[in-house]
Design a protein around this motif. Structure first.
Motif, short mmCIF file in Angstrom:
data_model
loop_
_atom_site.label_atom_id
_atom_site.label_comp_id
_atom_site.label_asym_id
_atom_site.label_seq_id
_atom_site.Cartn_x
_atom_site.Cartn_y
_atom_site.Cartn_z
N CYS A 1 -40.46 3.67 28.15
CA CYS A 1 -40.97 3.18 29.43
C CYS A 1 -41.46 4.32 30.32
N GLY A 2 -41.23 5.57 29.91
CA GLY A 2 -41.75 6.70 30.68
C GLY A 2 -40.88 7.11 31.86
N GLY A 3 -39.68 6.54 31.97
CA GLY A 3 -38.78 6.93 33.05
C GLY A 3 -38.10 8.27 32.73
N CYS B 1 -22.01 10.30 39.52
CA CYS B 1 -22.36 11.64 39.04
C CYS B 1 -23.48 12.28 39.85
N GLY B 2 -24.16 11.50 40.70
CA GLY B 2 -25.20 12.08 41.54
C GLY B 2 -26.53 12.30 40.83
N GLY B 3 -26.64 11.76 39.61
CA GLY B 3 -27.93 11.87 38.90
C GLY B 3 -28.92 10.86 39.43
N HIS B 4 -30.19 11.08 39.11
CA HIS B 4 -31.25 10.19 39.57
C HIS B 4 -32.04 9.61 38.41
N TRP B 5 -32.41 8.36 38.54
CA TRP B 5 -33.34 7.76 37.58
C TRP B 5 -34.65 7.48 38.28
N LEU B 6 -35.73 7.94 37.67
CA LEU B 6 -37.07 7.68 38.21
C LEU B 6 -37.86 6.88 37.20
N ASP B 7 -38.45 5.80 37.66
CA ASP B 7 -39.32 5.04 36.77
C ASP B 7 -40.62 5.81 36.58
N CYS B 8 -41.37 5.36 35.58
CA CYS B 8 -42.62 6.02 35.24
C CYS B 8 -43.52 6.21 36.46
N GLY B 9 -44.02 7.41 36.65
CA GLY B 9 -44.97 7.67 37.73
C GLY B 9 -44.32 8.05 39.06
N GLU B 10 -43.01 7.83 39.19
CA GLU B 10 -42.39 8.09 40.48
C GLU B 10 -42.26 9.58 40.81
N LEU B 11 -42.09 10.39 39.78
CA LEU B 11 -41.99 11.83 40.04
C LEU B 11 -43.31 12.34 40.64
N GLY B 12 -44.41 11.89 40.07
CA GLY B 12 -45.73 12.28 40.59
C GLY B 12 -45.90 11.81 42.03
N GLU C 1 -46.30 -1.35 25.23
CA GLU C 1 -45.59 -2.58 24.85
C GLU C 1 -44.29 -2.75 25.64
N VAL C 2 -43.77 -1.61 26.13
CA VAL C 2 -42.49 -1.67 26.83
C VAL C 2 -42.70 -2.05 28.29
N SER C 3 -42.14 -3.15 28.69
CA SER C 3 -42.24 -3.49 30.11
C SER C 3 -40.85 -3.42 30.74
N VAL C 4 -40.84 -3.00 31.99
CA VAL C 4 -39.57 -2.77 32.66
C VAL C 4 -39.53 -3.58 33.95
N ASP C 5 -38.40 -4.19 34.22
CA ASP C 5 -38.23 -4.90 35.49
C ASP C 5 -37.81 -3.87 36.53
N LEU C 6 -38.77 -3.49 37.36
CA LEU C 6 -38.52 -2.39 38.30
C LEU C 6 -37.50 -2.78 39.38
N GLU C 7 -37.33 -4.06 39.61
CA GLU C 7 -36.43 -4.50 40.67
C GLU C 7 -34.97 -4.63 40.18
N ALA C 8 -34.80 -4.72 38.87
CA ALA C 8 -33.45 -4.95 38.33
C ALA C 8 -32.55 -3.75 38.60
N ARG C 9 -31.28 -4.02 38.88
CA ARG C 9 -30.31 -2.93 39.05
C ARG C 9 -30.04 -2.34 37.68
N LYS C 10 -29.93 -1.03 37.61
CA LYS C 10 -29.71 -0.37 36.33
C LYS C 10 -28.37 0.35 36.35
N LYS C 11 -27.84 0.50 35.14
CA LYS C 11 -26.58 1.23 35.03
C LYS C 11 -26.88 2.71 34.76
N CYS C 12 -26.04 3.57 35.29
CA CYS C 12 -26.19 5.01 35.07
C CYS C 12 -26.11 5.31 33.58
N PRO C 13 -27.08 6.07 33.04
CA PRO C 13 -27.03 6.38 31.61
C PRO C 13 -25.94 7.39 31.25
N ALA C 14 -25.40 8.09 32.25
CA ALA C 14 -24.40 9.12 31.98
C ALA C 14 -22.97 8.61 32.16
#
Ligand SMILES: [Zn+2]
Ligand SMILES: [Zn+2]
Length: 169
Positions: free
Chosen positions: A27-29, A97-108, A59-72
């Motif tokens: 998904c490019g996150g 843990c203070g980590g951040h998740w950014l969806d595709c394009g958000e860093l830019g 092909e990968v679509s992501v629900d940007l509004e959905a709450r996500k769980k920390c991968p760590a």
């Protein structure tokens, strides 16, 4: 580490001295450990540039509004909040843990929003002058090679026909 947005395996990527986990070809996150985002969000920090163009599987679509769980962390739901002072970009942060998740394009987006209009203009100018300087440097290099060839030829002629040079003195 699994992508919190699409569930694919994250790939470790290096940007300068920072290691992030990116959903390359998914998904490019991007997952940033604590403090990593702060560093790479600075648009003057060129290390972050390599992360701006991840391969994304259309092909990968992501629900940007959905709450996500920390991968760590196990079972920790991330909180959504604005990252930039202008409240332009929302990011997700793990309260544990203070980590951040950014969806595709958000860093830019973060990187460009951190710049004022003036800075954005200057960055563009700097970018273009870098390109021009490069081209100029190459032209200069080519010119030097030519000049060297000519002086070599002159030297050879001086050796072959020394009298011609003597006469001219
Ligand atoms: Zn993903
Ligand atoms: Zn966490």
């Amino acid at each position: 580490m699994k992508c919190p947005a699409c569930g694919r395996e994250l790939t470790e990527m290096t940007a300068g001295d920072v290691k992030v986990d990116a959903c390359q070809n998914g998904c490019g996150g991007i997952w940033f450990d604590r403090f990593e985002l702060k560093k790479l969000a600075d648009p003057r920090e060129s290390d972050g540039e390599s992360l701006l163009e991840l391969n994304r599987d259309p092909e990968v679509s992501v629900d940007l509004e959905a709450r996500k769980k920390c991968p760590a962390c196990a079972d920790m739901v991330m909180m959504r909040h604005f990252f930039s002072p202008k409240k332009a970009v929302e990011v997700e942060e793990c309260p544990q843990c203070g980590g951040h998740w950014l969806d595709c394009g958000e860093l830019g987006e973060i990187r460009s929003w951190k710049l004022s209009d003036k800075e954005r203009f200057e960055a563009a100018q700097e970018y273009f002058s870098e390109i021009f300087d490069n081209q100029l440097a190459q032209l200069e290099k080519a010119r030097k090679v030519e000049a060297e060839k000519i002086s070599n030829i002159t030297r050879i002629f001086r050796f072959i026909t020394p009298s011609w040079y003597l006469k001219r003195k």
